[in-house]
Design a protein around this motif. Structure first.
Motif, PDB file in Angstrom:
ATOM      1  N   THR A   1      84.078  24.259 -12.498  1.00  0.00           N
ATOM      2  CA  THR A   1      82.845  25.020 -12.313  1.00  0.00           C
ATOM      3  C   THR A   1      82.500  25.121 -10.836  1.00  0.00           C
ATOM      4  O   THR A   1      82.490  24.118 -10.121  1.00  0.00           O
ATOM      5  N   SER A   2      82.215  26.333 -10.388  1.00  0.00           N
ATOM      6  CA  SER A   2      81.829  26.509  -8.983  1.00  0.00           C
ATOM      7  C   SER A   2      80.463  25.884  -8.742  1.00  0.00           C
ATOM      8  O   SER A   2      79.584  25.908  -9.607  1.00  0.00           O
ATOM      9  N   SER A   3      80.296  25.330  -7.559  1.00  0.00           N
ATOM     10  CA  SER A   3      79.031  24.698  -7.191  1.00  0.00           C
ATOM     11  C   SER A   3      78.893  24.719  -5.675  1.00  0.00           C
ATOM     12  O   SER A   3      79.830  25.080  -4.953  1.00  0.00           O
ATOM     13  N   GLY A   4      77.728  24.360  -5.191  1.00  0.00           N
ATOM     14  CA  GLY A   4      77.512  24.255  -3.756  1.00  0.00           C
ATOM     15  C   GLY A   4      77.779  25.555  -3.024  1.00  0.00           C
ATOM     16  O   GLY A   4      77.354  26.634  -3.438  1.00  0.00           O
ATOM     17  N   SER A   5      78.516  25.469  -1.919  1.00  0.00           N
ATOM     18  CA  SER A   5      78.778  26.637  -1.083  1.00  0.00           C
ATOM     19  C   SER A   5      79.610  27.682  -1.814  1.00  0.00           C
ATOM     20  O   SER A   5      79.449  28.891  -1.587  1.00  0.00           O
ATOM     21  N   ALA A   6      80.520  27.245  -2.699  1.00  0.00           N
ATOM     22  CA  ALA A   6      81.335  28.196  -3.464  1.00  0.00           C
ATOM     23  C   ALA A   6      80.453  29.040  -4.379  1.00  0.00           C
ATOM     24  O   ALA A   6      80.640  30.261  -4.501  1.00  0.00           O
ATOM     25  N   LEU A   7      79.487  28.398  -5.017  1.00  0.00           N
ATOM     26  CA  LEU A   7      78.564  29.121  -5.887  1.00  0.00           C
ATOM     27  C   LEU A   7      77.668  30.047  -5.073  1.00  0.00           C
ATOM     28  O   LEU A   7      77.432  31.195  -5.456  1.00  0.00           O
ATOM     29  N   ASP A   8      77.180  29.565  -3.933  1.00  0.00           N
ATOM     30  CA  ASP A   8      76.353  30.399  -3.060  1.00  0.00           C
ATOM     31  C   ASP A   8      77.112  31.634  -2.595  1.00  0.00           C
ATOM     32  O   ASP A   8      76.572  32.748  -2.583  1.00  0.00           O
ATOM     33  N   SER A   9      78.372  31.452  -2.226  1.00  0.00           N
ATOM     34  CA  SER A   9      79.192  32.568  -1.767  1.00  0.00           C
ATOM     35  C   SER A   9      79.424  33.565  -2.888  1.00  0.00           C
ATOM     36  O   SER A   9      79.391  34.788  -2.678  1.00  0.00           O
ATOM     37  N   MET A  10      79.675  33.063  -4.097  1.00  0.00           N
ATOM     38  CA  MET A  10      79.901  33.932  -5.241  1.00  0.00           C
ATOM     39  C   MET A  10      78.695  34.821  -5.493  1.00  0.00           C
ATOM     40  O   MET A  10      78.825  36.037  -5.728  1.00  0.00           O
ATOM     41  N   ARG A  11      77.519  34.241  -5.429  1.00  0.00           N
ATOM     42  CA  ARG A  11      76.300  35.007  -5.680  1.00  0.00           C
ATOM     43  C   ARG A  11      75.986  35.956  -4.524  1.00  0.00           C
ATOM     44  O   ARG A  11      75.578  37.104  -4.752  1.00  0.00           O
TER      45      ARG A  11
ATOM     46  N   ALA B   1      99.477  20.065  -9.475  1.00  0.00           N
ATOM     47  CA  ALA B   1      99.150  21.138 -10.404  1.00  0.00           C
ATOM     48  C   ALA B   1      99.038  22.427  -9.613  1.00  0.00           C
ATOM     49  O   ALA B   1      98.559  22.433  -8.507  1.00  0.00           O
ATOM     50  N   SER B   2      99.504  23.532 -10.217  1.00  0.00           N
ATOM     51  CA  SER B   2      99.518  24.783  -9.484  1.00  0.00           C
ATOM     52  C   SER B   2      98.786  25.868 -10.235  1.00  0.00           C
ATOM     53  O   SER B   2      98.513  25.762 -11.415  1.00  0.00           O
ATOM     54  N   ARG B   3      98.483  26.951  -9.503  1.00  0.00           N
ATOM     55  CA  ARG B   3      97.905  28.162 -10.045  1.00  0.00           C
ATOM     56  C   ARG B   3      96.644  27.885 -10.835  1.00  0.00           C
ATOM     57  O   ARG B   3      96.486  28.326 -11.970  1.00  0.00           O
ATOM     58  N   ALA B   4      95.706  27.149 -10.243  1.00  0.00           N
ATOM     59  CA  ALA B   4      94.448  26.868 -10.903  1.00  0.00           C
ATOM     60  C   ALA B   4      93.464  27.979 -10.610  1.00  0.00           C
ATOM     61  O   ALA B   4      93.714  28.862  -9.820  1.00  0.00           O
ATOM     62  N   SER B   5      92.293  27.930 -11.253  1.00  0.00           N
ATOM     63  CA  SER B   5      91.277  28.953 -11.068  1.00  0.00           C
ATOM     64  C   SER B   5      90.835  29.031  -9.627  1.00  0.00           C
ATOM     65  O   SER B   5      90.853  28.069  -8.890  1.00  0.00           O
ATOM     66  N   VAL B   6      90.366  30.207  -9.228  1.00  0.00           N
ATOM     67  CA  VAL B   6      89.995  30.450  -7.841  1.00  0.00           C
ATOM     68  C   VAL B   6      88.918  29.508  -7.344  1.00  0.00           C
ATOM     69  O   VAL B   6      88.817  29.237  -6.164  1.00  0.00           O
ATOM     70  N   ILE B   7      88.106  28.957  -8.232  1.00  0.00           N
ATOM     71  CA  ILE B   7      87.026  28.083  -7.779  1.00  0.00           C
ATOM     72  C   ILE B   7      87.200  26.662  -8.286  1.00  0.00           C
ATOM     73  O   ILE B   7      86.260  25.895  -8.346  1.00  0.00           O
ATOM     74  N   THR B   8      88.417  26.287  -8.644  1.00  0.00           N
ATOM     75  CA  THR B   8      88.633  24.980  -9.236  1.00  0.00           C
ATOM     76  C   THR B   8      88.736  23.890  -8.189  1.00  0.00           C
ATOM     77  O   THR B   8      89.640  23.901  -7.382  1.00  0.00           O
ATOM     78  N   PRO B   9      87.809  22.902  -8.189  1.00  0.00           N
ATOM     79  CA  PRO B   9      87.925  21.769  -7.289  1.00  0.00           C
ATOM     80  C   PRO B   9      88.846  20.703  -7.863  1.00  0.00           C
ATOM     81  O   PRO B   9      89.403  20.870  -8.927  1.00  0.00           O
ATOM     82  N   ALA B  10      88.976  19.594  -7.130  1.00  0.00           N
ATOM     83  CA  ALA B  10      89.850  18.514  -7.585  1.00  0.00           C
ATOM     84  C   ALA B  10      89.336  17.929  -8.876  1.00  0.00           C
ATOM     85  O   ALA B  10      88.150  17.840  -9.120  1.00  0.00           O
ATOM     86  N   ARG B  11      90.269  17.477  -9.725  1.00  0.00           N
ATOM     87  CA  ARG B  11      89.917  16.883 -11.005  1.00  0.00           C
ATOM     88  C   ARG B  11      90.139  15.382 -10.947  1.00  0.00           C
ATOM     89  O   ARG B  11      91.172  14.913 -10.550  1.00  0.00           O
ATOM     90  N   SER B  12      89.135  14.646 -11.366  1.00  0.00           N
ATOM     91  CA  SER B  12      89.251  13.199 -11.313  1.00  0.00           C
ATOM     92  C   SER B  12      90.173  12.711 -12.411  1.00  0.00           C
ATOM     93  O   SER B  12      90.301  13.315 -13.464  1.00  0.00           O
TER      94      SER B  12
END
Length: 235
Positions: free
Chosen positions: A138-148, A41-52
């Motif tokens: 959804t951003s979480s962890g370090s990605a969320l910390d960096s965003m804030r 899959a290509s061109r996903a959101s900037v904070i999109t992690p892998a999808r199960s």
């Protein structure tokens, strides 16, 4: 930008059907789920992690009478963000905007919970599976910390919202109910961070929804971080 990974060599085509008895007539509806192939899959959101991956669900494929005026399960969704919609394209626009536009003050847990209030009712959808889809976007962890920390603000301009021809062909092949759609959404996120120039990122979503006449109001079955055919394969 993190690009979602997809399991290789695995196909997913989820079919959900509903039966409603009325004067001895059983009305059955089908909602797509889809298959995956080897391509990424290509061109996903900037904070999109892998999808199960989803487990395949197979049920009856008996067609629904298009002349039936019976509204199948799914009353007015309680969602504030996207509830009470009857137009599938407007519903898709609201879902995509809710997922793609945010800032450091956004409560992502509350946003996702609100989207879940408009989840497709059984047997059209699976709220637990939809929760997984939303978590993967959804951003979480370090990605969320960096965003804030960087006071990242993301706006979105939607450039195209259309019914997926690929998904429509799949649905027609299994006799799916009118009101069940696979929708492709295309847009551009503008990402602004503290002390940096804005960055424009192309984004895509694939949505599976159930709207009137399948349900009373539009409801959300699944969210994929790419157009449906790109994310799930053409096999």
């Amino acid at each position: 930008m993190l690009t979602p990974e997809r399991p290789n060599g695995r196909r997913r085509w989820l079919l959900v059907t509903a039966g409603l008895g009325l004067a001895g007539l059983v009305v059955v509806t089908a909602l797509v789920a889809l298959s995956s192939d080897d391509s990424s899959a290509s061109r996903a959101s900037v904070i999109t992690p892998a999808r199960s991956s989803r487990q395949a669900v197979v049920a009856s494929t008996a067609p629904v009478s298009t002349s039936s005026s019976v509204m199948l399960p799914g009353g007015r969704p309680d969602s504030v963000l996207i509830g009470g919609q009857t137009n599938h394209l407007e519903f898709a626009r609201l879902v995509a905007t809710a997922l793609w536009a945010y800032d450091p003050s956004t409560d992502f847990d509350a946003r996702n919970q609100d989207l879940l209030f408009a989840s497709a009712p059984a047997p059209y959808g699976d709220q637990a599976r939809l929760a997984q889809d939303l978590a993967a976007l959804t951003s979480s962890g370090s990605a969320l910390d960096s965003m804030r920390k960087n006071r990242t603000t993301v706006t979105v301009e939607l450039t195209d919202i259309e019914v997926s021809v690929w998904a429509a062909n799949r649905l027609a092949g299994i006799g799916a109910s009118p009101g069940v759609y696979g929708i492709d959404v295309t847009g551009e996120q503008t990402i602004t961070t503290k002390g940096g120039p804005p960055m424009v990122v192309p984004v895509q979503l694939g949505l599976t929804v159930a709207c009137p006449p399948a349900t009373t109001f539009c409801t959300l079955d699944g969210v994929l971080p790419a157009h449906l055919q790109d994310a799930l394969g053409s096999k």
